[in-house]
Design a protein around this motif. Sequence first.
Motif, PDB file in Angstrom:
ATOM      1  N   GLN A 205       0.830  -1.205   0.000  1.00  0.00           N
ATOM      2  CA  GLN A 205       0.000   0.000   0.000  1.00  0.00           C
ATOM      3  C   GLN A 205       0.866   1.257   0.000  1.00  0.00           C
ATOM      4  N   LEU A 206       2.019   1.201   0.672  1.00  0.00           N
ATOM      5  CA  LEU A 206       2.960   2.320   0.602  1.00  0.00           C
ATOM      6  C   LEU A 206       3.429   2.538  -0.832  1.00  0.00           C
ATOM      7  N   HIS A 207       3.792   1.460  -1.506  1.00  0.00           N
ATOM      8  CA  HIS A 207       4.281   1.583  -2.886  1.00  0.00           C
ATOM      9  C   HIS A 207       3.195   2.156  -3.796  1.00  0.00           C
ATOM     10  N   GLY A 208       1.931   1.944  -3.436  1.00  0.00           N
ATOM     11  CA  GLY A 208       0.827   2.475  -4.228  1.00  0.00           C
ATOM     12  C   GLY A 208       0.310   3.806  -3.727  1.00  0.00           C
ATOM     13  N   PHE A 209       1.044   4.461  -2.799  1.00  0.00           N
ATOM     14  CA  PHE A 209       0.651   5.752  -2.217  1.00  0.00           C
ATOM     15  C   PHE A 209      -0.723   5.680  -1.555  1.00  0.00           C
ATOM     16  N   TRP A 210      -1.131   4.524  -1.078  1.00  0.00           N
ATOM     17  CA  TRP A 210      -2.423   4.364  -0.417  1.00  0.00           C
ATOM     18  C   TRP A 210      -2.181   4.491   1.080  1.00  0.00           C
ATOM     19  N   TYR A 211      -1.846   5.687   1.522  1.00  0.00           N
ATOM     20  CA  TYR A 211      -1.321   5.898   2.862  1.00  0.00           C
ATOM     21  C   TYR A 211      -2.335   5.628   3.963  1.00  0.00           C
ATOM     22  N   TRP A 212      -3.590   5.973   3.726  1.00  0.00           N
ATOM     23  CA  TRP A 212      -4.624   5.752   4.744  1.00  0.00           C
ATOM     24  C   TRP A 212      -4.730   4.269   5.070  1.00  0.00           C
ATOM     25  N   GLU A 213      -4.804   3.440   4.039  1.00  0.00           N
ATOM     26  CA  GLU A 213      -4.918   2.002   4.267  1.00  0.00           C
ATOM     27  C   GLU A 213      -3.594   1.393   4.716  1.00  0.00           C
ATOM     28  N   ALA A 214      -2.488   1.967   4.281  1.00  0.00           N
ATOM     29  CA  ALA A 214      -1.189   1.471   4.755  1.00  0.00           C
ATOM     30  C   ALA A 214      -1.074   1.645   6.258  1.00  0.00           C
ATOM     31  N   GLU A 215      -1.450   2.820   6.742  1.00  0.00           N
ATOM     32  CA  GLU A 215      -1.402   3.028   8.188  1.00  0.00           C
ATOM     33  C   GLU A 215      -2.335   2.072   8.904  1.00  0.00           C
TER      34      GLU A 215
ATOM     35  N   TRP B 151       7.472   1.706  12.310  1.00  0.00           N
ATOM     36  CA  TRP B 151       8.216   2.237  11.158  1.00  0.00           C
ATOM     37  C   TRP B 151       7.262   2.424   9.979  1.00  0.00           C
ATOM     38  N   GLY B 152       6.397   1.428   9.762  1.00  0.00           N
ATOM     39  CA  GLY B 152       5.440   1.527   8.666  1.00  0.00           C
ATOM     40  C   GLY B 152       4.482   2.687   8.850  1.00  0.00           C
ATOM     41  N   MET B 153       4.013   2.916  10.091  1.00  0.00           N
ATOM     42  CA  MET B 153       3.120   4.046  10.338  1.00  0.00           C
ATOM     43  C   MET B 153       3.815   5.362  10.017  1.00  0.00           C
ATOM     44  N   ALA B 154       5.089   5.466  10.359  1.00  0.00           N
ATOM     45  CA  ALA B 154       5.840   6.677  10.021  1.00  0.00           C
ATOM     46  C   ALA B 154       5.943   6.836   8.510  1.00  0.00           C
ATOM     47  N   MET B 155       6.222   5.762   7.811  1.00  0.00           N
ATOM     48  CA  MET B 155       6.321   5.812   6.349  1.00  0.00           C
ATOM     49  C   MET B 155       4.992   6.197   5.713  1.00  0.00           C
ATOM     50  N   ALA B 156       3.892   5.815   6.345  1.00  0.00           N
ATOM     51  CA  ALA B 156       2.565   6.121   5.804  1.00  0.00           C
ATOM     52  C   ALA B 156       2.175   7.576   6.040  1.00  0.00           C
ATOM     53  N   ASN B 157       2.989   8.319   6.786  1.00  0.00           N
ATOM     54  CA  ASN B 157       2.688   9.721   7.063  1.00  0.00           C
ATOM     55  C   ASN B 157       3.698  10.645   6.400  1.00  0.00           C
TER      56      ASN B 157
ATOM     57  N   ILE C 256     -16.527   3.982   2.892  1.00  0.00           N
ATOM     58  CA  ILE C 256     -15.591   5.094   2.875  1.00  0.00           C
ATOM     59  C   ILE C 256     -16.177   6.224   2.019  1.00  0.00           C
ATOM     60  N   ILE C 257     -16.004   7.447   2.461  1.00  0.00           N
ATOM     61  CA  ILE C 257     -16.439   8.619   1.698  1.00  0.00           C
ATOM     62  C   ILE C 257     -15.287   9.046   0.778  1.00  0.00           C
ATOM     63  N   PRO C 258     -15.557   9.496  -0.448  1.00  0.00           N
ATOM     64  CA  PRO C 258     -14.481   9.794  -1.407  1.00  0.00           C
ATOM     65  C   PRO C 258     -13.410  10.761  -0.910  1.00  0.00           C
ATOM     66  N   TYR C 259     -13.774  11.726  -0.023  1.00  0.00           N
ATOM     67  CA  TYR C 259     -12.732  12.673   0.365  1.00  0.00           C
ATOM     68  C   TYR C 259     -11.653  12.038   1.240  1.00  0.00           C
ATOM     69  N   ARG C 260     -11.802  10.774   1.594  1.00  0.00           N
ATOM     70  CA  ARG C 260     -10.738  10.069   2.303  1.00  0.00           C
ATOM     71  C   ARG C 260      -9.668   9.532   1.335  1.00  0.00           C
ATOM     72  N   ILE C 261      -9.901   9.669   0.036  1.00  0.00           N
ATOM     73  CA  ILE C 261      -8.953   9.161  -0.968  1.00  0.00           C
ATOM     74  C   ILE C 261      -8.276  10.364  -1.604  1.00  0.00           C
ATOM     75  N   HIS C 262      -6.974  10.496  -1.400  1.00  0.00           N
ATOM     76  CA  HIS C 262      -6.283  11.746  -1.701  1.00  0.00           C
ATOM     77  C   HIS C 262      -6.326  12.143  -3.165  1.00  0.00           C
ATOM     78  N   ASN C 263      -6.360  11.179  -4.092  1.00  0.00           N
ATOM     79  CA  ASN C 263      -6.310  11.555  -5.509  1.00  0.00           C
ATOM     80  C   ASN C 263      -7.583  11.156  -6.256  1.00  0.00           C
ATOM     81  N   TYR C 264      -8.669  10.930  -5.517  1.00  0.00           N
ATOM     82  CA  TYR C 264      -9.905  10.506  -6.174  1.00  0.00           C
ATOM     83  C   TYR C 264     -10.394  11.568  -7.162  1.00  0.00           C
ATOM     84  N   ALA C 265     -10.441  12.823  -6.721  1.00  0.00           N
ATOM     85  CA  ALA C 265     -10.931  13.892  -7.590  1.00  0.00           C
ATOM     86  C   ALA C 265     -10.013  14.067  -8.793  1.00  0.00           C
ATOM     87  N   HIS C 266      -8.721  14.001  -8.562  1.00  0.00           N
ATOM     88  CA  HIS C 266      -7.750  14.145  -9.651  1.00  0.00           C
ATOM     89  C   HIS C 266      -7.948  13.076 -10.717  1.00  0.00           C
ATOM     90  N   ASN C 267      -8.095  11.833 -10.297  1.00  0.00           N
ATOM     91  CA  ASN C 267      -8.267  10.741 -11.260  1.00  0.00           C
ATOM     92  C   ASN C 267      -9.543  10.930 -12.077  1.00  0.00           C
TER      93      ASN C 267
END
Length: 879
Positions: free
Chosen positions: A114-124, A142-148, A372-383
């Motif tokens: 999930q980190l490699h896919g920039f899916w930080y919310w789910e990675a954490e 360490w993973g939680m830090a990487m997800a932030n 999940i509501i869309p605003y929880r996905i950082h690039n949903y609007a962009h995509n």
Amino acid sequence: MRLIFSSLPASVLSIVVAAALLLGGSALDVVVGQEAAPALSARPADKPASPAVVDEIAEPPKNDLPAGHSMHGEAFNDGPRQAAYLMGGTGKVHLSISTKSPVVQLLFDQGLGQLHGFWYWEAERSFRQAAAVDPECAMAYWGMAMANVNNSDRALKFSREAAKRNTDTTRHESLYIDALSAYYEDWDKAKSANAATAAAEPSRPAEQASGEDKPEPTRKGRGRRGRRGADNDPKKAAEKRRKQEYLQKLEAITKEFPADLEAKAFLAYYRWSWKDDVPIEDRESVDALLSQVFQSEPMHPAHHYRIHLWDDPKPERALTSAAAGGRSAPSIAHMWHMPGHIYSKLHRYQDAVYQQEASARVDHAYMSRDRIIPYRIHNYAHNNEWLVRNLVHVGRVRDAVHVAQNLIEVPRHPKLNSPTSSGNAALFGRERLFDTLVLYELWNDYIRLAETAYLDPGDSDREQVRRIRWLGAAHLAVGNRIQGGEQLALLEGRLAKLKTEQDGAGKTAEAKAREEQKPDAEVQKARDDARKAFDERAKAIEKAIGHLHGLQAAATGDHQTAVGLFEQAGDISKPHLARAYLRAGDREKAKKLAREAVDSGKNQVYALATYVEVLYAIGQQDEVKADEAKPDEAKQAFEQLRALASVSDLKAPVFDRLADIAPALGYTSQWRLPATEAADVGVRPPLESLGPFRWEPTPAVTWTLANAEGEPVSIYDYAGKPVIVIFYLGYGCLHCVEQLQKFAPLAKDFNEAGIELVAISTDSIEDLKKSIEAYQGSGFGVQPATSSARLSSPKSVESGSGDVAKRAGAFPFTLLSNGDLRLFKAYGCFDDFEQQPLHGTFLIDKGGLVRWQETGAEPFKDAAFLLQETKRLIALPRR
């Protein structure tokens, strides 16, 4: 090992899951006094059946913190607080860590992917679940830090938790933890130094002085800061040094552990991402590092990084990774999105559409499955806004309109997706909807949607002027001259009013300057500056007026006047302008503009279709003998269009006009060539298998609870009306009192808008009575005697027995008890890791769908925002 979810016994969980499967994932009714469990949605057939995580979660310590706050520290208050599950499809990644639990290793690897896919919310979430099962697992923190990566303050706190546990780890793990810990500790020292410098220089703005105090930019934006003056700027020099040292430590890991693909992947990414601060010799060296990863694991999600590496300079270098990207981590929507960058840059719009639509569908499946509501996905609007643009390029006009409308339906959040933020999905949707309707001349659709919330007047002057302008254009285009003239009159009235305000502002500024006895030159400058503030707005209105006058002239056959006015407006698209010149008889200018549109919009079907139309019209006007005929340019252009428009909507006006041209050029009415798939895109799954095309709100879990009098109150009592449901943590929670104090004074405003309010408490019925006693007379916004606000039961007011509602100081909406917390759990207002309830606020529309939600350590207090957002959302017609 056993399955757990929110501390439910395995026996109960199995019954709940079975019930959810039988109900097709629909809501289960939670009723006080019955042994019912929270609703769980069934997982898709291609996902793991368990919505929970295996293994026991460690017993949380007791604490006396404010209700809803994490007992593990401030950093844990934010982020996901519901249990993770092993979802699959997050990438073929692995990094061995020290833990006795096989599940913790699986969760950690899932977080890595999930980190490699920039899916930080789910990675954490994955790393939190790992830590919940094994609290001493250093690498989970360490993973939680990487997800932030976008929040250095939280990342620092998590990295300290990792360092604290870095005792019984392997050398391999220690190298990772030490590298990240050093990076953030160095960042913290710089932050403190900058703050001290700012404090010592009070005349210097703190924000300017302490730039290091801001969160790290997004990974997408990292490395975009210019290096100009970096050697002379102590802060930038320190940042450069920190990054250099971190890269050196990652490189050391790759050398000592050459089989570690994750270190190589992260090193490749950061070397590219930080290239403006720490220059790289060339991209080839980074590409070579990624090639090492793919030699060992061809489907590693590091394909994501290769796409970023070559996106700008040479997108063709990432075609192999574009083909593999989504399939390398199919559960991560962003992994489907990124190949769209490559295909868009190469003008391969049908391939780009596939990727962006795949990304949207994967997101929609995830949001529906996990509520999940869309605003929880950082690039949903962009995509999705990019998807609209590419749908327009290939001529899927109706789908473009539907996706744009769907973006407008996405709820807004004052912090995550505010009405004024650049990433606001609703704002993106409105922009794309305007653009699509105007470009493709969907005038009747524009007129219809202008009567709905999709194209309402909006809040800004710019939005209002644009809407009036194109509404006038739409009416004139379909022959409604009176209505078109009405919109023109509105614009002229706005301009006259603005000019009056402009004159007044100039006179006021001049008078003030003279009163201050300034020199004549400064007086004139003050007057001119005050007037200039209105120039941009006036120019926009003048353009709009000129455009509508031009359309009026064209409607009377005066095309020469029309094109002159269109040119003065300066913002008419070249294809539209080309057709105007064609009508005016200037064939050379028409052909030139149409050709320029094709050249600047390579492989875009609207421009090409217009070019065919213009060329054919010119050819028909030329009287040339058969033996002197020139090569048929129109047919050549049409042949190119046939392949590009394989999925275009033939009913769109621009294609409908080709219906008569096609037979004349030797084609049938179904002139499009069948869609073909390029040979270099790999094996693609059917889009329908990934998820639904549109985002849809999820059904609310239904309930029946008791009020303070022990009377049952059901969600069905509010049927046919939108209702705001507030989950609060009892009368002893001071934060909840503050929240209710924000909502109570606006209860009448909600009620007048047809919106009900109800608050559900962790209190027992006896304690709920204490809440009401405490709230009465406490200044909660006294309701007038005629108020119809519900205090006890919705039925009491409707039956005329709402005497309590008429008492001054009575609490202005219904309070209900959920002492056993089952409904809190069903709505996600519960921390699965620490087994405690959370605050929550939900908007449930009249159809029983959750249209807005917020849960967390702190209650949502912006009642005025939610009132306006609720009005906006419920005004959108359900399609």
